[in-house]
Write a protein that holds these residues in place. Structure first.
Motif, mmCIF file in Angstrom:
data_model
loop_
_atom_site.group_PDB
_atom_site.id
_atom_site.type_symbol
_atom_site.label_atom_id
_atom_site.label_comp_id
_atom_site.label_asym_id
_atom_site.label_seq_id
_atom_site.Cartn_x
_atom_site.Cartn_y
_atom_site.Cartn_z
ATOM 1 N N GLY A 103 0.868 -1.222 -0.049
ATOM 2 C CA GLY A 103 -0.116 -0.058 -0.092
ATOM 3 C C GLY A 103 0.855 1.052 -0.037
ATOM 4 O O GLY A 103 2.103 1.308 0.281
ATOM 5 N N GLY A 104 0.267 2.448 -0.413
ATOM 6 C CA GLY A 104 0.710 3.756 -0.347
ATOM 7 C C GLY A 104 1.170 4.272 0.914
ATOM 8 O O GLY A 104 1.815 5.310 1.203
ATOM 9 N N SER A 105 0.183 3.838 2.007
ATOM 10 C CA SER A 105 0.350 4.555 3.411
ATOM 11 C C SER A 105 0.037 3.085 4.379
ATOM 12 O O SER A 105 -0.469 2.125 4.010
ATOM 13 N N GLU A 106 0.352 3.526 5.412
ATOM 14 C CA GLU A 106 -0.124 2.616 6.558
ATOM 15 C C GLU A 106 -1.535 1.995 6.584
ATOM 16 O O GLU A 106 -2.268 2.693 6.721
ATOM 17 N N GLY A 107 -1.528 0.900 6.425
ATOM 18 C CA GLY A 107 -2.950 0.327 6.422
ATOM 19 C C GLY A 107 -3.920 0.563 4.859
ATOM 20 O O GLY A 107 -4.869 0.263 4.800
ATOM 21 N N CYS A 143 -8.416 -0.662 -9.305
ATOM 22 C CA CYS A 143 -8.038 0.288 -10.595
ATOM 23 C C CYS A 143 -8.078 1.690 -9.863
ATOM 24 O O CYS A 143 -8.975 2.184 -9.284
ATOM 25 N N GLY A 144 -6.688 2.425 -10.234
ATOM 26 C CA GLY A 144 -6.824 3.945 -9.759
ATOM 27 C C GLY A 144 -6.196 4.077 -8.288
ATOM 28 O O GLY A 144 -5.946 5.111 -7.907
ATOM 29 N N GLN A 145 -5.872 2.756 -7.548
ATOM 30 C CA GLN A 145 -5.205 2.871 -6.491
ATOM 31 C C GLN A 145 -3.726 2.858 -6.680
ATOM 32 O O GLN A 145 -2.972 2.639 -7.356
ATOM 33 N N ALA A 146 -3.113 3.716 -5.752
ATOM 34 C CA ALA A 146 -1.760 3.930 -5.635
ATOM 35 C C ALA A 146 -1.069 2.865 -4.777
ATOM 36 O O ALA A 146 -1.617 2.465 -3.700
ATOM 37 N N VAL A 147 -0.149 2.202 -5.115
ATOM 38 C CA VAL A 147 0.513 1.059 -4.593
ATOM 39 C C VAL A 147 2.139 1.491 -4.483
ATOM 40 O O VAL A 147 2.660 2.217 -5.395
ATOM 41 N N ARG A 148 2.854 0.659 -3.945
ATOM 42 C CA ARG A 148 4.340 0.639 -3.890
ATOM 43 C C ARG A 148 4.552 -0.806 -4.488
ATOM 44 O O ARG A 148 4.020 -1.762 -4.011
#
Length: 221
Positions: free
Chosen positions: A86-90, A100-105
């Motif tokens: 995920g792009g942030s905690e949780g 679709c459209g979600q930010a990930v690492r």
């Protein structure tokens, strides 16, 4: 031109990956589910140039000097595994389908660095350099990529794009190849427009089972 690091993160990361692949009855499963989920470990295949996204403990000799990211033709190289986070905690609970459209690492399994880009020129094509950055999965805001796909979730059989949140470029390959010491590997870089060079598909890996059925369209899961 190039420099090699110590490679100290490879051992524990590889051991963890092998354990996940071998433990019977765990929530990690090989090919089977239709959706890519958070926590999954996979290889990404560029459908135009037929290479897998790859990194290794070799740094660029120009630009940022960070760990290099390339494309390789081999399907059995352990340095091509990436973990979806995920792009942030949780922000990406384990087992939840990636929207679709979600930010990930995308974290490189063997070195613990995140897929990253910034305003440096790539060595061969003079597009935007793509590197691997951070330590033990922790980098900065330039590690975030938005999954661009049609529909509601990232489907494993569908080609998707990764658009960088900070600079808007798309993760791409256009065919340029390096010489020594990574002879034949393809340059990976960022391009400003969506095109056939930036389509990627989930390939080999372990896929965490969805924690809940995301929609009626995927009720088999």
């Amino acid at each position: 031109m190039w420099s090699a690091g110590s490679g100290g993160a490879a051992g524990p990361a590889l051991l963890g990956l092998l354990l996940a692949l071998s433990v019977p009855g765990s929530c990690a499963t090989k090919i089977g589910a239709e959706l890519v989920t958070c926590g999954s470990v996979l290889k990404l295949f560029n459908t135009q140039h037929r290479v897998r996204l790859h990194s290794h403990d070799i740094k660029y000799g120009s630009g940022s000097g960070q760990q290099s990211v390339t494309g390789v033709e081999a399907s059995d190289d352990a340095n091509s595994y990436w973990r979806i986070r995920g792009g942030s905690e949780g922000g990406c609970p384990r087992g939840s389908p990636v929207r679709c459209g979600q930010a990930v690492r995308l974290t490189h399994v063997l070195t613990g660095k995140n897929l990253h880009t910034h305003h440096f020129l790539s060595p061969l094509s003079n597009n935007q350099e793509v590197s691997a950055f951070g330590e033990d999965g922790e980098g900065d805001h330039l590690d975030l990529w938005t999954v661009r796909c049609s529909g509601q979730h990232w489907e494993r059989e569908a080609a998707v794009r990764f658009q960088h949140v900070g600079t808007s470029v798309f993760l791409s390959v256009t065919g340029e190849q390096y010489g020594s010491p990574i002879h034949g590997q393809h340059e990976v870089h960022g391009m400003p427009s969506a095109n056939t060079h930036n389509r990627w598909k989930a390939m080999e890996g372990i896929f965490i089972k969805p924690s809940a059925d995301p929609s009626a369209a995927h009720d088999e899961l």
